[in-house]
Design an enzyme around this catalytic site. Sequence first.
Site, PDB file in Angstrom:
ATOM      1  N   SER A   1      44.421  37.240  32.712  1.00 54.46           N
ATOM      2  CA  SER A   1      45.182  37.677  31.553  1.00 54.46           C
ATOM      3  C   SER A   1      44.315  37.579  30.292  1.00 54.46           C
ATOM      4  CB  SER A   1      46.467  36.853  31.460  1.00 54.46           C
ATOM      5  OG  SER A   1      47.387  37.442  30.586  1.00 54.46           O
TER       6      SER A   1
ATOM      7  N   ASP B   1      51.678  45.546  36.907  1.00 51.63           N
ATOM      8  CA  ASP B   1      51.582  44.415  35.970  1.00 51.63           C
ATOM      9  C   ASP B   1      52.326  44.734  34.671  1.00 51.63           C
ATOM     10  OD1 ASP B   1      50.648  42.392  34.134  1.00 51.63           O
ATOM     11  OD2 ASP B   1      48.967  42.051  35.496  1.00 51.63           O
TER      12      ASP B   1
ATOM     13  N   HIS C   1      52.281  39.827  37.450  1.00 52.31           N
ATOM     14  CA  HIS C   1      51.144  39.657  36.542  1.00 52.31           C
ATOM     15  C   HIS C   1      49.972  39.051  37.310  1.00 52.31           C
ATOM     16  CE1 HIS C   1      49.087  39.294  32.806  1.00 52.31           C
ATOM     17  NE2 HIS C   1      49.258  37.996  32.638  1.00 52.31           N
TER      18      HIS C   1
END
Length: 514
Positions: A227, A453, A483
């Site tokens: 991320s 995602d 995610h």
Amino acid sequence: MANPIRLRAAALTTSAVVLAALLAGCSEGAKDGDLPAQKLDWKDCPAPSEAEGGGTSPSPLPSGAKWQCATMKAPRDWSDPKGDTIDIALIRAKATGDPSRRIGSLVFNFGGPGGSGVATLPAFGADYAALNTRYDLVSFDPRGVGRSAPVKCESDAQLDEFFQQDATPDDSAERAQLLDRTKQFNSACEKNSKQTLPHVRTTDAARDMDLMRQVLGDDKLHYFGISYGTELGGVYAHLFPKNVGRAVFDAVVDPTLNPEQSALGQAKGFQLALDNFAEACTSKTTECPIGDTPQEVKDRIAKLLAGLEKKPIPGIFPRQLTQTAATNGIAQSLYSKDFWEYLTEGLEQAYEGDGKILMLLSDSMNGRSENGEYSNITAANIAINCSDEKPRYTADQVQQRVPEFRAASPVFGDYLAWGMVSCTDWAVPGAADHPDVSAPGSAPILVVGNTGDPATPYAGAKQMVDALGKGVGVELTYKGQGHGAYDSKNKCVQSAVNDYLLDGKVPKAGTVCS
């Protein structure tokens, strides 16, 4: 106000640490020339601090590897490397395999920005058992986070009020209230963290990582970024391309977007995830308890949120489930397919007037533990984002953009649009419209994008590959939900990542896993 800017690149793993529990200093230390030569004093890890999210001391991994913690001295101000230092908190589990085959340290950043790596790595360390055979697993609290000179803003009681505020104003009075409350929060950050705020940019954290590489005794930085960790990794590669070892970026931030473009992309990403959730629920052989068709599921959610704006329902006493908290909780549940069952149950209960589960999901996103204490993830997230991002948006600018955001997502559009005012009154100017991640001369970086995602939409993976430059980024696609990709347990993804990190085998560009 549940601050929507946090959705920009929040890590599933960071918030899942809190969700699992809910649902079941400045020093006058070493100076510039001494810092790379400092020796770390590794000891058994204490329980995570309140700023890291609280809890108990980490248990050994199934392999028997124990967690050790240490602090590293780094310059408070990298433009004055001989000035005061701060402590950067580190954690590691030493490699379990044949010492002669040990590669070095594998440094993790799980995202946020603002997530504590010291608290998160032990919670998911078993998922990296294969990598632990040849690497010391290492993570850290980036500056401003957890035990690393944490940004401090408001008290727990103030944060409870902060997250209850209406984050999607409908008229001028509500807009003024939102701006006033945002300014109050930002002023508290300046008052309580004045020394820290100018020094928490991603470039500062990247320089800390290169110092960490030297202190750990590694010629190259072997890195696993998830991320926001992909943005941090990209910035590191830009600053230190010759020092990049084997690196993997998973759940990839698009480095080419400004905050407005990023927020609009996320509105589309979360709406896609909600569409997929609704489709999955209604396509099962068993009855979907929250609607007979995907559209009915989404219509009922929209009706629930509209009703909560006018009349909240009981959440976790004495707090009420507001429209903002419910939206935040729904967003949290879309970070992983494993959370969908909680969303279904939470919606069922909310339709009956009980908002507890959606409130628990919202608390997880906000870093609130069951005892009412908050980690500093929100304070750190806002501080890092606002230090990185140059644009400052007015209420009038946001109001003009709301229709486009609402068209992108009837559920999340307003919420994400109004998150753009979070930095309007920030004390420190932002650095740039978007990060520079060009890294000519870097070793190959494996860039893994997930088509489903919500938080870091799939298109960002290709953009990262292009921005890194020719011959650096190698894209791998995972056709999945949630995610990130590696922690989905998909064998194709894990094999590709492990083969690269353990044996240096770069997969063919464009490889697709499903």
